[in-house]
Design a protein around this motif. Structure first.
Motif, PDB file in Angstrom:
ATOM      1  N   HIS A 176       0.841  -1.195   0.000  1.00 21.38           N
ATOM      2  CA  HIS A 176       0.000   0.000   0.000  1.00 21.38           C
ATOM      3  C   HIS A 176       0.880   1.250   0.000  1.00 21.38           C
ATOM      4  O   HIS A 176       0.616   2.216  -0.739  1.00 21.38           O
ATOM      5  N   ALA A 177       1.910   1.249   0.835  1.00 20.64           N
ATOM      6  CA  ALA A 177       2.798   2.412   0.929  1.00 20.64           C
ATOM      7  C   ALA A 177       3.500   2.674  -0.400  1.00 20.64           C
ATOM      8  O   ALA A 177       3.624   3.833  -0.832  1.00 20.64           O
ATOM      9  N   VAL A 261       1.646   9.215   2.973  1.00 20.41           N
ATOM     10  CA  VAL A 261       2.994   8.793   2.588  1.00 20.41           C
ATOM     11  C   VAL A 261       3.998   9.131   3.694  1.00 20.41           C
ATOM     12  O   VAL A 261       4.883   8.325   4.010  1.00 20.41           O
ATOM     13  N   ALA A 262       3.864  10.301   4.308  1.00 24.12           N
ATOM     14  CA  ALA A 262       4.769  10.690   5.395  1.00 24.12           C
ATOM     15  C   ALA A 262       4.646   9.725   6.568  1.00 24.12           C
ATOM     16  O   ALA A 262       5.656   9.364   7.205  1.00 24.12           O
ATOM     17  N   ARG A 263       3.441   9.291   6.870  1.00 23.57           N
ATOM     18  CA  ARG A 263       3.240   8.327   7.959  1.00 23.57           C
ATOM     19  C   ARG A 263       3.900   6.998   7.629  1.00 23.57           C
ATOM     20  O   ARG A 263       4.515   6.355   8.497  1.00 23.57           O
ATOM     21  N   ALA A 264       3.793   6.573   6.369  1.00 26.55           N
ATOM     22  CA  ALA A 264       4.424   5.316   5.958  1.00 26.55           C
ATOM     23  C   ALA A 264       5.942   5.401   6.070  1.00 26.55           C
ATOM     24  O   ALA A 264       6.606   4.443   6.492  1.00 26.55           O
ATOM     25  N   LEU A 269       7.841   1.842   6.264  1.00 27.43           N
ATOM     26  CA  LEU A 269       7.218   1.007   5.247  1.00 27.43           C
ATOM     27  C   LEU A 269       7.746   1.291   3.841  1.00 27.43           C
ATOM     28  O   LEU A 269       7.452   0.546   2.907  1.00 27.43           O
ATOM     29  N   LEU A 270       8.510   2.378   3.695  1.00 26.76           N
ATOM     30  CA  LEU A 270       9.055   2.738   2.392  1.00 26.76           C
ATOM     31  C   LEU A 270      10.576   2.651   2.420  1.00 26.76           C
ATOM     32  O   LEU A 270      11.217   3.193   3.323  1.00 26.76           O
TER      33      LEU A 270
END
Length: 276
Positions: A176-177, A261-264, A269-270
């Motif tokens: 998802h990320a 995206v910042a949370r991931a 996760l990235l």
């Protein structure tokens, strides 16, 4: 095809399976005399007979909307016709894309419906004659709402039922990320008629199609076999409720996607490759 086969399950220029025919994708346009007719059809079944002829009627001088109730969906979808332009079977979307909003159902079926929607929206993004701006906005909203609802409601519940394990849950979240990062790159494209835009569409398509294939095999299949129908129905209601609430929050906006995206990134996760 008999009359029953032409019943509309949902309208709007979005693909939805016909009753009893999973995987058949159908777009609708408003034909003469306000009659709904297929705009284009991706058949996964045998050839069908031509639909019955439509009654002739003059075209109205102004645009109007035609509404049809959706059996599985809590809100009605609207199909608009533009004044002075007679509809035909190959007509393209002329207005903002309508996102279906289910309110109940088997969670597996609801997620699969969204997967088919994503595939259709990606095809439209590649089409230079389609409403690429509206399609990009619709895909962003649907994709973020879909994934966030899965991570908050579906994945944890399936893990508690031992349908999936920790690795499968975390791998789904990582994919998802990656997809959300590719979506952000697409949203940051200034126009829709550039090579940068085309490249961003293909990058998102690659990430999304990979995830869809894995999720349908490693998460949805166990959900079918290891979880009762009642649990799947309850999960479907919870997933749909959260998804629709996120859509109401304009979750497809570039600001919202940046926060996701910042949370991931914060959660690890990235990878560095995904962020570049």
């Amino acid at each position: 095809m008999n009359a029953a086969a032409h019943k509309v399950r949902s309208v709007g220029e979005q693909p939805l399976p016909l009753s009893g025919e999973k995987g058949a994708l159908l777009l609708f346009d408003v034909g003469q005399a306000g009659v709904l007719e297929p705009a284009h059809l991706n058949l996964t079944r045998t050839a069908v007979d031509d639909p019955p002829p439509r009654a002739k009627a003059s075209h109205p001088s102004s645009s109007h909307s035609s509404r049809t109730a959706c059996p599985r969906y809590g809100r009605r979808a609207t199909v608009r016709r533009v004044a002075g332009r007679p509809p035909h079977r190959d007509s393209r979307p002329m207005t903002a894309v309508t996102i279906p909003r289910p309110v109940a159902g088997d969670v597996v079926d609801l997620i699969l419906d969204d997967h088919r929607l994503f595939e259709q929206l990606l095809r439209d993004l590649r089409d230079a004659t389609a409403d690429r701006e509206g399609t990009r906005a619709a895909l962003s909203a649907a994709l973020i709402a879909h994934g966030e609802a899965e991570e908050q409601d579906v994945y944890p519940a399936l893990r508690r039922k031992d349908a999936i394990d920790k690795h499968e849950q975390e791998h789904g979240e990582e994919e998802h990320a990656e997809g959300n990062q590719a979506l952000l790159d697409l949203l940051e494209c200034k126009g829709t008629d550039t090579q940068k835009f085309d490249d961003a569409v293909e990058k998102l398509s690659e990430a999304l199609m990979h995830h869809i294939g894995e999720e349908e095999q490693t998460i949805l299949n166990p959900a079918r076999t290891e979880v009762s129908e009642k649990v799947r129905q309850d999960l479907g209601t919870a997933w749909a409720s959260r998804r629709n609430a996120l859509l109401d929050q304009d979750c497809g906006s570039i600001e919202f996607v940046k926060k996701v995206v910042a949370r991931a990134e914060k959660d690890g996760l990235l990878s560095s490759d995904d962020e570049s």
